[in-house]
Design a protein around this motif. Structure first.
Motif, PDB file in Angstrom:
ATOM      1  N   ASP A  39       3.660   4.161   4.824  1.00 31.00           N
ATOM      2  CA  ASP A  39       4.257   4.167   3.729  1.00 31.00           C
ATOM      3  C   ASP A  39       5.118   2.752   3.186  1.00 31.00           C
ATOM      4  N   GLU A  40       5.799   2.225   4.096  1.00 30.38           N
ATOM      5  CA  GLU A  40       6.331   1.117   4.075  1.00 30.38           C
ATOM      6  C   GLU A  40       5.432  -0.092   4.151  1.00 30.38           C
ATOM      7  N   ALA A  41       4.379   0.002   4.934  1.00 35.64           N
ATOM      8  CA  ALA A  41       3.137  -1.120   5.046  1.00 35.64           C
ATOM      9  C   ALA A  41       2.584  -1.449   3.596  1.00 35.64           C
ATOM     10  N   LEU A  42       2.410   0.029   2.671  1.00 37.09           N
ATOM     11  CA  LEU A  42       1.565  -0.082   1.582  1.00 37.09           C
ATOM     12  C   LEU A  42       2.936  -0.356   0.457  1.00 37.09           C
ATOM     13  N   GLY A  43       4.118  -0.694   0.709  1.00 36.45           N
ATOM     14  CA  GLY A  43       5.062  -0.883  -0.383  1.00 36.45           C
ATOM     15  C   GLY A  43       5.467   0.179  -1.027  1.00 36.45           C
ATOM     16  N   ARG A  44       5.453   1.536  -0.408  1.00 40.05           N
ATOM     17  CA  ARG A  44       6.043   2.606  -1.034  1.00 40.05           C
ATOM     18  C   ARG A  44       5.223   3.076  -2.367  1.00 40.05           C
ATOM     19  N   PRO A  45       4.080   3.392  -2.234  1.00 38.55           N
ATOM     20  CA  PRO A  45       3.521   3.414  -3.692  1.00 38.55           C
ATOM     21  C   PRO A  45       3.794   4.966  -4.171  1.00 38.55           C
ATOM     22  N   PRO A  46       3.706   5.014  -5.752  1.00 35.88           N
ATOM     23  CA  PRO A  46       4.083   6.377  -6.162  1.00 35.88           C
ATOM     24  C   PRO A  46       3.605   7.550  -5.612  1.00 35.88           C
ATOM     25  N   ALA A  47       2.294   7.353  -5.029  1.00 36.55           N
ATOM     26  CA  ALA A  47       2.245   8.596  -4.400  1.00 36.55           C
ATOM     27  C   ALA A  47       1.178   8.086  -3.139  1.00 36.55           C
ATOM     28  N   ILE A  48       1.280   8.790  -2.091  1.00 29.93           N
ATOM     29  CA  ILE A  48       0.763   8.552  -0.683  1.00 29.93           C
ATOM     30  C   ILE A  48       0.137   9.845   0.042  1.00 29.93           C
ATOM     31  N   ASP A  49      -0.933   9.559   0.556  1.00 29.78           N
ATOM     32  CA  ASP A  49      -1.901  10.675   1.042  1.00 29.78           C
ATOM     33  C   ASP A  49      -1.547  10.972   2.760  1.00 29.78           C
ATOM     34  N   PHE A  50      -1.415  12.364   2.930  1.00 31.88           N
ATOM     35  CA  PHE A  50      -1.514  12.778   4.611  1.00 31.88           C
ATOM     36  C   PHE A  50      -2.674  13.544   4.422  1.00 31.88           C
ATOM     37  N   VAL A  51      -3.584  13.161   5.101  1.00 28.45           N
ATOM     38  CA  VAL A  51      -5.026  13.815   5.182  1.00 28.45           C
ATOM     39  C   VAL A  51      -5.240  14.356   6.549  1.00 28.45           C
ATOM     40  N   ASP A  52      -5.155  15.546   6.944  1.00 24.47           N
ATOM     41  CA  ASP A  52      -5.617  16.208   8.174  1.00 24.47           C
ATOM     42  C   ASP A  52      -7.099  16.824   8.142  1.00 24.47           C
ATOM     43  N   VAL A  53      -7.939  16.127   8.833  1.00 25.82           N
ATOM     44  CA  VAL A  53      -9.119  16.427   9.217  1.00 25.82           C
ATOM     45  C   VAL A  53      -9.385  17.283  10.180  1.00 25.82           C
TER      46      VAL A  53
END
Length: 337
Positions: free
Chosen positions: A51-65
């Motif tokens: 999240d920090e590396a992406l600049g704290r975008p408005p939405a961030i995914d956590f996908v558990d495959v």
């Protein structure tokens, strides 16, 4: 009825009455997710770094495959700090039906999202991707055929050109009788995760080996009710094989990854704050209950990073942006054995 191992595994695990259509993984084997809540906390820490590396975008995914019972996704969401929780889109991906009582904020899907921005985790997923087995014969590599009802085997035709190329590059067999598990379907499955990741990091965690230390007779194994059993693809047990994560890494780079870290679970989790250290004895004198809780946590964390156990698992981390959120945030390659 003689079929290839890939076809037999596909039907045994994912057919209409397949093992994973009926069973929950935690009923048959113990993963890091079930060993300790600290595993989820470490992946939450990694999510925060992404999240920090992406600049704290408005939405961030956590996908558990390969989510199984959804426990990892549920724990990550439940532990997320408020400022992240409101932006976190959690998706659990599994072919089984949605578990009852799962947090309604968690999306349940049979395939990964078409696009994702954030962190994608595949914990013990790739080892269940069906694959073919080859055996070296005096006339060259041949596919191994299996009777799904009994597990009996016999040598069949030569692999196709693409699989022969894969064997030559990633798992050359040196003598008659040697066997190899053709990991090309795992490479393709992993690449399909990377192409969906518009920005962020994908992590695969699994039993693994690398080209210079492939097992000479392969790793095909069955699991049932917590015990290792013969790998009979009749639908009554899990069928698994270790993963050539170095080949998956190359496939991920072809699919767009710009940074790659191949390491062990021990090193990855220690970087994410999992230490497994015994709490100080002074705590026992001042807060006996707190000491016991800390001691229990340390025991759980130690299980996650023990080199001869879960800590020896391979961790493949690949990012589709220049920021690499673990291991110094720079490209490195380490042993996954």
């Amino acid at each position: 009825m003689w079929v290839t191992w890939r076809d037999a595994i596909q039907e045994a695990l994912y057919g209409d009455d397949g093992f994973y259509r009926r069973e929950r993984p935690d009923q048959h084997f113990r993963t890091s997710v079930h060993a300790s809540p600290s595993f989820a906390r470490a992946l939450l820490e990694l999510t925060c770094r992404v999240d920090e590396a992406l600049g704290r975008p408005p939405a961030i995914d956590f996908v558990d495959v390969g989510s199984g019972d959804g426990l990892l996704a549920a724990r990550v969401l439940a532990s997320a700090p408020p400022d992240l929780a409101v932006r976190l889109r959690v998706t659990a991906v599994d072919l089984s039906s949605r578990p009852p009582g799962l947090d309604e904020r968690i999306a349940w899907a049979s395939t990964p999202p078409a696009t994702a921005e954030g962190l994608v985790v595949a914990n013990e997923w790739l080892d269940n991707i069906p694959l073919d087995v080859a055996e070296q014969t005096p006339s060259g590599p041949r596919l191994v055929l299996v009777d799904p009802a009994t597990g009996d085997e016999r040598v069949g035709p030569a692999p196709d050109a693409a699989d022969l190329d894969w064997l030559e590059r990633w798992w050359p067999m040196c003598a008659p009788g040697c066997r190899a598990e053709i990991g090309r379907p795992r490479d393709e499955a992993w690449a399909s995760v990377l192409v969906r990741l518009s920005r962020g990091t994908a992590v695969a965690v699994d039993y693994a080996h690398q080209r210079d230390r492939r097992p000479p007779i392969g790793t095909l194994t069955g699991y049932r009710a917590g015990s290792i059993v013969p790998a009979v693809p009749d639908g009554t047990c899990d069928i698994t094989a270790h993963v050539a994560l170095d080949a998956c890494a190359a496939a991920g780079e072809r699919a767009g990854a710009v940074s790659t870290t191949l390491t062990t679970q021990r090193d990855a989790l220690r970087d994410l704050g999992i230490r497994g250290g015994r709490p100080p004895l002074d705590l026992a004198r001042g807060d006996p209950a707190g000491y016991l809780r800390a001691l229990s946590l340390a025991s759980e964390e130690a299980e996650l990073i023990t080199p001869s156990g879960l800590g020896g698992f391979g961790w493949l981390s690949q990012s589709t942006t220049q920021a690499e959120p673990i291991h110094g945030r720079s490209r490195s390659t380490r042993s996954a054995n």
